[in-house]
Write an enzyme that holds these catalytic residues in place. Sequence first.
Site, short mmCIF file in Angstrom:
data_model
loop_
_atom_site.label_atom_id
_atom_site.label_comp_id
_atom_site.label_asym_id
_atom_site.label_seq_id
_atom_site.Cartn_x
_atom_site.Cartn_y
_atom_site.Cartn_z
N ASN A 26 30.37 35.36 42.61
CA ASN A 26 31.43 35.76 41.70
C ASN A 26 30.74 36.14 40.40
OD1 ASN A 26 33.93 36.22 40.60
ND2 ASN A 26 34.15 34.13 39.88
N CYS A 27 30.46 37.42 40.21
CA CYS A 27 29.56 37.87 39.17
C CYS A 27 30.32 38.34 37.94
CB CYS A 27 28.70 39.02 39.70
SG CYS A 27 27.95 38.68 41.30
N GLY A 28 29.56 38.62 36.89
CA GLY A 28 30.11 39.25 35.71
C GLY A 28 29.60 40.67 35.61
#
Length: 757
Positions: free
Chosen positions: A22-24
């Site tokens: 779950n990246c930015g």
Amino acid sequence: MERHVSQPATEGLVDPTGARSNCGVGVVMDLDDEGGHWVLSDGLELLENLEHRGTTGAEEATGDGAGVTVQTPHDFFAEEVDADLTPGEYAIGVLFLPNDDEARAELKGVVEDTFESEELDVLAWRSVPTDNADLGATALESEPAVVQVFVESSAGDTDADFGRQLYEARSLLEDRVEDEQVADYYPDLTDERVETTFAMVHARFSTNTLGAWHLAHPYRRIIHNGEFNTIQGNINWMRARETDLATDAFDAEKVTPIIDDPEQSDTASVDNALELLLMEGRDLPHALRMLIPEAWRGEENAVSEDRRDWYDYHASVVEPWDGPAFVAATDGDRVGAVLDRNGLRPCRYDVLEDNTLVMASEAGALDTDPAEIEERGRLQPGQLFLADPKEGRVIPDDEVFEDLTDETYGEWVDREQVELADLVGAPDNLPADEYEALRAHQAMYGYTYDEVDHLIEPMAEKGKDPVGSMGDDTPLSVLSQFNRPLFTYFKQLFAQVTNPPLDYIREELVTSLESRLGYQRNLLDESPAHARQLVVDSPVLTDQETAAIRDLDGGEGELSTAVVDITYDPDERDLREAVEDARDAATTAATDHDILVLSDRDAGPEAVPIPSLLAVGGIHHHLVRNGLRNHVGLVLESGDPRTVHQLATLVGYGAGAVNPYLAYQTIEDLVAGPDGAELSTAIDAYINALEDGLLKTMAKMGISTVESYQGAQIFEAVGLSSDFVDEHFEGTANRTEGIGIEEVESDLLDRHGVAWG
């Protein structure tokens, strides 16, 4: 050289290479198309502010990865590189090479030889300055030498022609650093001469993997937050269609396999697919919408007719890449962004008074004065927008589609596409045949009293898949004293941690049971024939619908069907030979027909049915390997499947539609007598239960459409031999070793003997 940090070996049931993330992500763009170093500086600040979306382990100085992509800063390289560089006439490749001088020199030679063979001249090599003072021990252990190679066309090609010749990206910058370390590690990024009109940044968060070089964001075309849960199926389908790829833009044989590293990240894989479409000449929004469509079926979705025609046509060309995902992509000048149809990943954006676009996976990622915000918005589920500096604005979804839609798509769909409902006339769901020896047929396929009394009967009565509680305490099939079907050796995977499941009941608008059967033609072309497919509203077929598909005889410009027998005489051959014969028959038929019906209707005292999952998986993968899978749709006509799990495995391993004919006859037996329910009503309820259960199974993995789920292999094998799984269910995680095809046949013949002995 090792390409990444050595990963721990698989121990027991845990595979440390399995990825969930779950990246930015974020974008800063000057919509006035002037640009400057300030754009990159703001992008790096935004990246640092996304630190909480990246992650580190116990070793705080080693992160999962972070990076930035920018336009080529020509003025900077013109001063830094000892070569004559002309804008538009050179390209830059970024490579991670060994620190060993001899090994590095050898690989450089390989690169130069390869470029020479493709009529590309190497102008210069540059060692990228790096500062590893702040890196952790794990990152230092595998730190490569980062080098840039500058290349031009020997033939003097420029711009688009040169880009297609290179088939590679403008810039790539990522490694095992944390968000705030990127600018420190790459001093180039703080050089005022590095100017750009946009900066796309990414902070990687991996929930249950270690950071690794081969999982680094590729930074060719896209940045991505989320997961494509259908990735295994998407890779298989891309592999299958490669033999049909043809275009005047480039030599398709030179760029295959399109996805050449099965261990790379899902981001890298979708980047490969997007790059292929862009290099062929499709526009950025066109390519994004092909791969990640919105929910377009149903009047409730309020999609215009011309837009629906566009989606309907392209659904016959490529399956959706499905899962919770926010993707931003660039063609080098513009940046497009698209959100999955469920909106399960956030995307917020601001346009400031000075016409700067700030877009990120959360609001407030870049500190700006609220008084300077001229427009604030977010991408809605399934929505796309396009930031275009030439236009000086963000172009909304509806306006983007004005350039995509064309009445030709609707004409092709109307003329070529076939609806199953139009073939069957008045619907009739009653069984086509009646077996006098029903109990023998049930025994042959491994039916049990529990299945009939506690699964099939409630499904036919209430129209719902029965729900159990307290888990499953039955022994693993490989350890059980009972003879259990092959289906039971496969366990469903489900979404976990940062990868959310769907509420398929509340989110009915975004789910679809629709399936397509037929030849999926050249992905790099458009023609009326591309729309020539059979569309079925559900993967569960009645006997009448199956008969209609069987009867397709292939008149001029029409679909044709071939039936492949999946039974065998055990006195003449064994199961392994029977599967090989069925695969050979399917391969031959796939060259002349659009649909294959895999049928065990001939099963009986003298003929043993191949386990339907083995037949489907074996033929599906055989056709994939031979480049023929996209030439045909697969329909299974079998007495084997009867439960939701069995239907899900069959679709998950490649079946486009399934006819569980023996289940219908079993229901007919259950309702027989004066007090029984209406047979048609009971079968309708049973079909509804299968469909509802399939949606529920898909929803557990955050998958919305059957077209995405088909062939996606969202299962793990437990108790099967690795050789058996690799041959017939390639790509499936195999948690424990176990039985092979010989033991499967032994169980099969035992059931057959009980049935007819």
